[in-house]
Design a protein around this motif. Structure first.
Motif, PDB file in Angstrom:
ATOM      1  N   SER A 178       0.808  -1.219   0.000  1.00  0.00           N
ATOM      2  CA  SER A 178       0.000   0.000   0.000  1.00  0.00           C
ATOM      3  C   SER A 178       0.846   1.276   0.000  1.00  0.00           C
ATOM      4  O   SER A 178       0.375   2.323  -0.418  1.00  0.00           O
ATOM      5  CB  SER A 178      -0.962   0.011   1.189  1.00  0.00           C
ATOM      6  OG  SER A 178      -0.274  -0.212   2.396  1.00  0.00           O
TER       7      SER A 178
ATOM      8  N   VAL B  51     -17.090  -1.656   0.330  1.00  0.00           N
ATOM      9  CA  VAL B  51     -15.804  -1.391  -0.292  1.00  0.00           C
ATOM     10  C   VAL B  51     -15.840  -1.808  -1.755  1.00  0.00           C
ATOM     11  O   VAL B  51     -16.273  -2.917  -2.084  1.00  0.00           O
ATOM     12  CB  VAL B  51     -14.691  -2.124   0.477  1.00  0.00           C
ATOM     13  CG1 VAL B  51     -13.392  -2.125  -0.309  1.00  0.00           C
ATOM     14  CG2 VAL B  51     -14.502  -1.476   1.839  1.00  0.00           C
TER      15      VAL B  51
ATOM     16  N   CYS C 148     -13.451  -2.584  -4.905  1.00  0.00           N
ATOM     17  CA  CYS C 148     -12.080  -2.910  -5.311  1.00  0.00           C
ATOM     18  C   CYS C 148     -12.028  -2.708  -6.827  1.00  0.00           C
ATOM     19  O   CYS C 148     -12.600  -3.497  -7.574  1.00  0.00           O
ATOM     20  CB  CYS C 148     -11.776  -4.359  -4.925  1.00  0.00           C
ATOM     21  SG  CYS C 148     -10.252  -4.983  -5.620  1.00  0.00           S
TER      22      CYS C 148
ATOM     23  N   TRP D 285      -8.715   0.433  -3.598  1.00  0.00           N
ATOM     24  CA  TRP D 285      -9.679  -0.052  -2.611  1.00  0.00           C
ATOM     25  C   TRP D 285     -10.360   1.183  -2.052  1.00  0.00           C
ATOM     26  O   TRP D 285      -9.692   2.070  -1.494  1.00  0.00           O
ATOM     27  CB  TRP D 285      -8.963  -0.830  -1.511  1.00  0.00           C
ATOM     28  CG  TRP D 285      -8.354  -2.105  -1.998  1.00  0.00           C
ATOM     29  CD1 TRP D 285      -7.190  -2.257  -2.680  1.00  0.00           C
ATOM     30  CD2 TRP D 285      -8.913  -3.424  -1.853  1.00  0.00           C
ATOM     31  NE1 TRP D 285      -6.981  -3.588  -2.979  1.00  0.00           N
ATOM     32  CE2 TRP D 285      -8.021  -4.318  -2.472  1.00  0.00           C
ATOM     33  CE3 TRP D 285     -10.079  -3.920  -1.258  1.00  0.00           C
ATOM     34  CZ2 TRP D 285      -8.257  -5.692  -2.509  1.00  0.00           C
ATOM     35  CZ3 TRP D 285     -10.311  -5.293  -1.289  1.00  0.00           C
ATOM     36  CH2 TRP D 285      -9.402  -6.168  -1.912  1.00  0.00           C
TER      37      TRP D 285
ATOM     38  N   HIS E  20     -13.504   2.911   0.153  1.00  0.00           N
ATOM     39  CA  HIS E  20     -14.583   2.792   1.126  1.00  0.00           C
ATOM     40  C   HIS E  20     -15.674   3.793   0.769  1.00  0.00           C
ATOM     41  O   HIS E  20     -15.425   4.997   0.726  1.00  0.00           O
ATOM     42  CB  HIS E  20     -14.038   3.037   2.542  1.00  0.00           C
ATOM     43  CG  HIS E  20     -15.074   2.850   3.597  1.00  0.00           C
ATOM     44  ND1 HIS E  20     -14.988   3.382   4.854  1.00  0.00           N
ATOM     45  CD2 HIS E  20     -16.243   2.167   3.571  1.00  0.00           C
ATOM     46  CE1 HIS E  20     -16.052   3.043   5.548  1.00  0.00           C
ATOM     47  NE2 HIS E  20     -16.834   2.312   4.805  1.00  0.00           N
TER      48      HIS E  20
ATOM     49  N   PHE F  72      -9.552   5.960   0.393  1.00  0.00           N
ATOM     50  CA  PHE F  72      -9.117   4.930  -0.556  1.00  0.00           C
ATOM     51  C   PHE F  72      -7.614   4.722  -0.486  1.00  0.00           C
ATOM     52  O   PHE F  72      -6.868   5.531   0.083  1.00  0.00           O
ATOM     53  CB  PHE F  72      -9.577   5.248  -1.987  1.00  0.00           C
ATOM     54  CG  PHE F  72      -8.978   6.479  -2.618  1.00  0.00           C
ATOM     55  CD1 PHE F  72      -9.428   7.752  -2.289  1.00  0.00           C
ATOM     56  CD2 PHE F  72      -7.965   6.359  -3.565  1.00  0.00           C
ATOM     57  CE1 PHE F  72      -8.887   8.885  -2.890  1.00  0.00           C
ATOM     58  CE2 PHE F  72      -7.417   7.483  -4.179  1.00  0.00           C
ATOM     59  CZ  PHE F  72      -7.883   8.750  -3.839  1.00  0.00           C
ATOM     60  N   ARG F  73      -7.199   3.591  -1.061  1.00  0.00           N
ATOM     61  CA  ARG F  73      -5.805   3.184  -1.008  1.00  0.00           C
ATOM     62  C   ARG F  73      -5.486   2.449  -2.296  1.00  0.00           C
ATOM     63  O   ARG F  73      -6.326   1.712  -2.813  1.00  0.00           O
ATOM     64  CB  ARG F  73      -5.622   2.242   0.187  1.00  0.00           C
ATOM     65  CG  ARG F  73      -4.241   2.257   0.797  1.00  0.00           C
ATOM     66  CD  ARG F  73      -4.053   3.470   1.693  1.00  0.00           C
ATOM     67  NE  ARG F  73      -2.761   3.394   2.394  1.00  0.00           N
ATOM     68  CZ  ARG F  73      -1.633   3.938   1.948  1.00  0.00           C
ATOM     69  NH1 ARG F  73      -1.586   4.545   0.798  1.00  0.00           N
ATOM     70  NH2 ARG F  73      -0.523   3.846   2.655  1.00  0.00           N
TER      71      ARG F  73
ATOM     72  N   MET G  27      -4.388  -4.525   2.679  1.00  0.00           N
ATOM     73  CA  MET G  27      -5.708  -3.886   2.585  1.00  0.00           C
ATOM     74  C   MET G  27      -6.715  -4.474   3.570  1.00  0.00           C
ATOM     75  O   MET G  27      -7.914  -4.207   3.446  1.00  0.00           O
ATOM     76  CB  MET G  27      -6.234  -4.004   1.145  1.00  0.00           C
ATOM     77  CG  MET G  27      -5.357  -3.339   0.114  1.00  0.00           C
ATOM     78  SD  MET G  27      -5.101  -1.558   0.451  1.00  0.00           S
ATOM     79  CE  MET G  27      -3.929  -1.150  -0.866  1.00  0.00           C
TER      80      MET G  27
ATOM     81  N   TYR H 145      -9.578  -2.571   4.779  1.00  0.00           N
ATOM     82  CA  TYR H 145     -10.620  -2.268   3.804  1.00  0.00           C
ATOM     83  C   TYR H 145     -11.658  -3.388   3.703  1.00  0.00           C
ATOM     84  O   TYR H 145     -12.853  -3.116   3.682  1.00  0.00           O
ATOM     85  CB  TYR H 145     -10.002  -1.931   2.431  1.00  0.00           C
ATOM     86  CG  TYR H 145      -9.633  -0.460   2.379  1.00  0.00           C
ATOM     87  CD1 TYR H 145     -10.533   0.481   1.899  1.00  0.00           C
ATOM     88  CD2 TYR H 145      -8.425  -0.015   2.875  1.00  0.00           C
ATOM     89  CE1 TYR H 145     -10.227   1.831   1.898  1.00  0.00           C
ATOM     90  CE2 TYR H 145      -8.109   1.333   2.882  1.00  0.00           C
ATOM     91  CZ  TYR H 145      -9.015   2.253   2.399  1.00  0.00           C
ATOM     92  OH  TYR H 145      -8.721   3.590   2.419  1.00  0.00           O
ATOM     93  N   TRP H 146     -11.183  -4.644   3.598  1.00  0.00           N
ATOM     94  CA  TRP H 146     -12.157  -5.698   3.309  1.00  0.00           C
ATOM     95  C   TRP H 146     -12.718  -6.391   4.554  1.00  0.00           C
ATOM     96  O   TRP H 146     -13.779  -7.004   4.506  1.00  0.00           O
ATOM     97  CB  TRP H 146     -11.589  -6.738   2.333  1.00  0.00           C
ATOM     98  CG  TRP H 146     -10.246  -7.331   2.690  1.00  0.00           C
ATOM     99  CD1 TRP H 146      -9.040  -6.977   2.155  1.00  0.00           C
ATOM    100  CD2 TRP H 146      -9.969  -8.378   3.626  1.00  0.00           C
ATOM    101  NE1 TRP H 146      -8.032  -7.728   2.706  1.00  0.00           N
ATOM    102  CE2 TRP H 146      -8.573  -8.604   3.609  1.00  0.00           C
ATOM    103  CE3 TRP H 146     -10.763  -9.154   4.469  1.00  0.00           C
ATOM    104  CZ2 TRP H 146      -7.944  -9.559   4.409  1.00  0.00           C
ATOM    105  CZ3 TRP H 146     -10.144 -10.113   5.272  1.00  0.00           C
ATOM    106  CH2 TRP H 146      -8.748 -10.297   5.237  1.00  0.00           C
TER     107      TRP H 146
ATOM    108  N   GLN I 126     -16.504  -6.348   5.614  1.00  0.00           N
ATOM    109  CA  GLN I 126     -17.200  -5.445   4.695  1.00  0.00           C
ATOM    110  C   GLN I 126     -17.887  -6.188   3.558  1.00  0.00           C
ATOM    111  O   GLN I 126     -17.483  -7.291   3.189  1.00  0.00           O
ATOM    112  CB  GLN I 126     -16.187  -4.460   4.068  1.00  0.00           C
ATOM    113  CG  GLN I 126     -15.601  -3.469   5.035  1.00  0.00           C
ATOM    114  CD  GLN I 126     -16.546  -2.315   5.363  1.00  0.00           C
ATOM    115  OE1 GLN I 126     -17.606  -2.167   4.750  1.00  0.00           O
ATOM    116  NE2 GLN I 126     -16.160  -1.517   6.355  1.00  0.00           N
TER     117      GLN I 126
END
Lengths: 307, 307
Positions: free
Chosen positions: A215, B146, B148, B156, B158, B167-168, B250, B253-254, B257
């Motif tokens: 990341s 999320v 992707c 990724w 949100h 985001f990332r 990540m 993020y996931w 979710q």
């Protein structure tokens, strides 16, 4: 470099054959009598390899005589001059063992190839580094610890009692090259100074949280766009993130060990500074010098041994 | 693709401008009347971009009239047609907000560019994905979770209450491309089948121990040399190691979710299978379709709104 070297002065020739360059050293009774390097490496096959070698050292050869050439590295690979079988670790560093003669059509040369090393699990191979290791041990016969052979791929090698016990490869240099140019993470990969603070901070990030590598890389590009960070800082961050992740992966190698880094230039420097972040003061040795020292040790072994 | 499209049928043109391709769709009263794509992207600057667009869609334009062109992506970058300021997250997905007019010398077109999004900390940028997100939300207005956006770089994102929260970006696709070709990890990167078992195993390795990425990559080459593993297995291992490391990065993020993956082909497939390894059944949506849906939603907003 081209010097005038009388072929009468040349006893033997040491060749360090890498993927992207061939370095040759002519040795006589009083040591080094000539050095040359070329980026004109061969395509696949023995004839192409012999032609590349003769283009580099042809005028060093005695007409009517036969000059021994001792070589390590990529010429022993599958698409090299002759594929040499790997010696399996753990293995004693008996450097003159298992040399392979490469077929040559020119009678002025007799070419010997140093075999590489392999490891079953995890699967690993090296070709060329084994000779640098032999060179380092020739000067440090009692070394017990870890050698970090830094390059476009880097080998971490556990050496004990003159044996290579195990090793592991990281592709950090390849990743750096790919990401800096192909993936355009660095706007100006060639021209960049140093930012030791940014390097150290980035090493710390991925050393403690290696998952962050995936990341954090893109942030270098995003920071360049949003905040215009200096090229030197971007380069230091990329290098630091990759070295930190490598150090996290190689912790079983360096933790509590004596470490020597063998390499040159910026890459050597990055590993030394990265290791300093984990409290390790590493010895250093020059890669080309260690290759020559290794070939010289093998040559000495050939004279006294059975090869 | 080239079709015969009467310019009288074209109300407006939707353009998805990526780094390596331009996709254009002509829309009329009854929906899509033409589609074209080119790899002939522009070099830097407005004139080069206008020329590239006219080469692709020139014959769709009404002589004497002005056709609106709505575009997202790389043409809004610094070296694009016109640099559009980023909208900063968190930001409401009001897709017609802050459109930027691109200067055109041909009076037959009026070009509007959708601005990208940026994030302060961690530094992040996107250009083009915001339109896919808008397209997905047009069809899923209550989505909370999320997204992707899988591609050569993967975002990724949100999304909650029709806002992009954060985001990332991961560079997994870039790394895969670099390592498979430049670094020669895969002998035959194009021609390879599937090995779902090897993929799943590799995802598990770097997901649980992300630091292993640095040391496991080279094993793919070494195993190829020592044990001749199948190209499909090597490819699956490389893909799995990289996706596993990305999923580790990540995780915030996931984890816990609802996840939807937007993309196409092998890349979409790799993310869906990777997410399955962590127990997530992801929705999927096609990237090009979401871009078009997003541009259509923005066009609708322009007609009713203030842009």
């Amino acid at each position: 470099m081209t010097q005038t070297v009388s072929s009468a002065m040349v006893d033997w020739i040491a060749v360090d054959w890498q993927a992207d360059r061939i370095a040759a050293v002519a040795l006589g009774a009083k040591g080094i009598v000539g050095r040359r390097e070329t980026r004109e490496v061969a395509s696949a096959g023995p004839q192409s390899h012999e032609a590349a070698l003769l283009a580099l050292i042809g005028d060093w050869l005695r007409p009517g005589g036969t000059t021994p050439v001792l070589a390590c590295g990529a010429l022993g690979a599958r698409d090299g001059w002759i594929e040499t079988p790997f010696r399996k670790v753990p293995v004693a560093l008996d450097p003159a063992a298992d040399l392979v003669a490469a077929p040559a059509s020119d009678p002025r040369i007799q070419v010997w190839v140093v075999p590489g090393l392999s490891q079953e699990r995890p699967a690993e191979v090296m070709r060329g580094e084994e000779t640098r290791i032999a060179g380092f041990l020739a000067g440090n016969p009692d070394f017990d610890g870890v050698l970090c052979l830094a390059g476009i791929t880097t080998k971490w090698v556990h050496v004990s009692a003159r044996e290579v016990v195990s090793f592991r490869t990281a592709m950090t240099g390849e990743l750096f090259a790919c990401l800096s140019s192909h993936a355009a993470l660095l706007r100006d990969p060639e021209r960049a100074g140093r930012d030791d603070g940014a390097f150290a901070e980035a090493v710390g990030q991925t050393l403690s949280r290696p998952e962050r590598l995936a990341s954090e890389l893109f942030s270098i590009r995003a920071e360049g766009l949003l905040r215009g960070i200096a090229p030197a800082t971007a380069r230091a961050r990329l290098s630091g993130l990759l070295i930190g992740a490598e150090l996290a992966a190689m912790r079983p190698y360096w933790l509590g060990q004596q470490v020597a880094v063998i390499g040159t230039g910026d890459i050597l420097d990055a590993y030394v500074r990265g290791l300093a972040e984990v409290g390790i003061v590493a010895e250093t040795a020059d890669g080309a010098s260690m290759a020559l020292a290794g070939l010289a040790a093998i040559r000495a072994g050939m004279r006294t041994g059975t090869a």
